[in-house]
Write an enzyme that holds these catalytic residues in place. Sequence first.
Site, PDB file in Angstrom:
ATOM      1  N   PRO A 154      61.448   0.742  -2.371  1.00  0.00           N
ATOM      2  CA  PRO A 154      62.307   0.050  -1.425  1.00  0.00           C
ATOM      3  C   PRO A 154      63.699  -0.210  -1.944  1.00  0.00           C
ATOM      4  O   PRO A 154      63.883  -0.837  -2.985  1.00  0.00           O
ATOM      5  CB  PRO A 154      61.583  -1.284  -1.262  1.00  0.00           C
ATOM      6  N   GLU A 155      64.664   0.241  -1.217  1.00  0.00           N
ATOM      7  CA  GLU A 155      66.033  -0.186  -1.451  1.00  0.00           C
ATOM      8  C   GLU A 155      66.384  -1.132  -0.302  1.00  0.00           C
ATOM      9  O   GLU A 155      65.495  -1.534   0.447  1.00  0.00           O
ATOM     10  CB  GLU A 155      66.962   1.039  -1.525  1.00  0.00           C
ATOM     11  N   ARG A 208      51.917  -0.109  -9.275  1.00  0.00           N
ATOM     12  CA  ARG A 208      52.652  -0.002 -10.543  1.00  0.00           C
ATOM     13  C   ARG A 208      53.031  -1.360 -11.123  1.00  0.00           C
ATOM     14  O   ARG A 208      53.552  -1.425 -12.238  1.00  0.00           O
ATOM     15  CB  ARG A 208      53.891   0.875 -10.356  1.00  0.00           C
ATOM     16  N   ARG A 218      86.272  -1.135 -16.488  1.00  0.00           N
ATOM     17  CA  ARG A 218      85.014  -0.421 -16.691  1.00  0.00           C
ATOM     18  C   ARG A 218      85.231   1.079 -16.731  1.00  0.00           C
ATOM     19  O   ARG A 218      86.226   1.593 -16.218  1.00  0.00           O
ATOM     20  CB  ARG A 218      84.032  -0.735 -15.560  1.00  0.00           C
TER      21      ARG A 218
END
Length: 274
Positions: A2-3, A111, A154
């Site tokens: 799931p995102e 999992r 960054r």
Amino acid sequence: MPELPEVEVLRRSLERPLVGDRFNAVHVHFPTLREPLCAPALRRLEGHTVRRLRRRAKYLWVDASGGETLVLHLGMSGRLTLVDRDAPLLAHEHLGFELASGLRLRFCDPRRFGVAFVAPTGDLDGDRHFRHLGVEPLSARFDGAVLADLARGRTAPVKTFLMNASVVVGVGNIYASEALYRARIHPRRSVARIAHRRFDVLAEAVREVLGDAIEQGGTTLNDFADGEGNSGYFQVSLDVYGREGESCPAGCGSRIRRIVIANRSTYYCPRCQR
DNA sequence: CGGTGGACCTGCTGGC
DNA sequence: TGCCAGCAGGTCCACC
């Protein structure tokens, strides 16, 4: 699994049946998730009514009467479904919530990367799971200027940057590749070398791909389903994810490549994305 | 501080 | 047919 889109689809599917229902009994069958389940805390929900379902990042927030919220995260393989109270116990059913309606909210996670806990509703933003989280990509606050600002200083590849939850939440491995394809940006490009206006394009691509996926019920690669067990359809609309060797859908004549960035499979078109 | 790589788990698939 | 390496949608932490 799931995102953001999948969790949002799940939230919407559970909202109608759950709100107003009451937790009669909470059963912890296997406490072994990423964080061990705390049965006494979860059982404090018993007798309380579901008031509201919210989503923050990839977490589902189930606000109950009594001032506490059930927080759920599906990890990679978690499934949350409403079944009849008497439905059989499944092999990886860690948690079951018996409801006054006669239904059971079942949480399975083979999992065991998922999370479930109870926390005070009023303090959620300060909880250690949430306080570091970045901007919601479907909120009005999310735009190219925010991304450009956070990218300052960054050097990480833009795909890693997009998947960094302290920057923007909800974008996982599938939608990072998809958004970068739509924005025509190479996933390995350093954020230090992305022009300001390309961040606008990227923010819009993220917003659009997540929105499209929600509209189509999420992406079901193996086993995603909403709270009623319905699969999503967005997998047929994926442009690049999982399509190594296929022709670029833009018709540029190139084939989709798979590379590895930060240990995650990444798909892109070498001609369209620079 | 930012970036990377590995750890945490089980289950499925594809190649031999 | 059977075995085993490789891979899977997420997150956290140690290390540089």
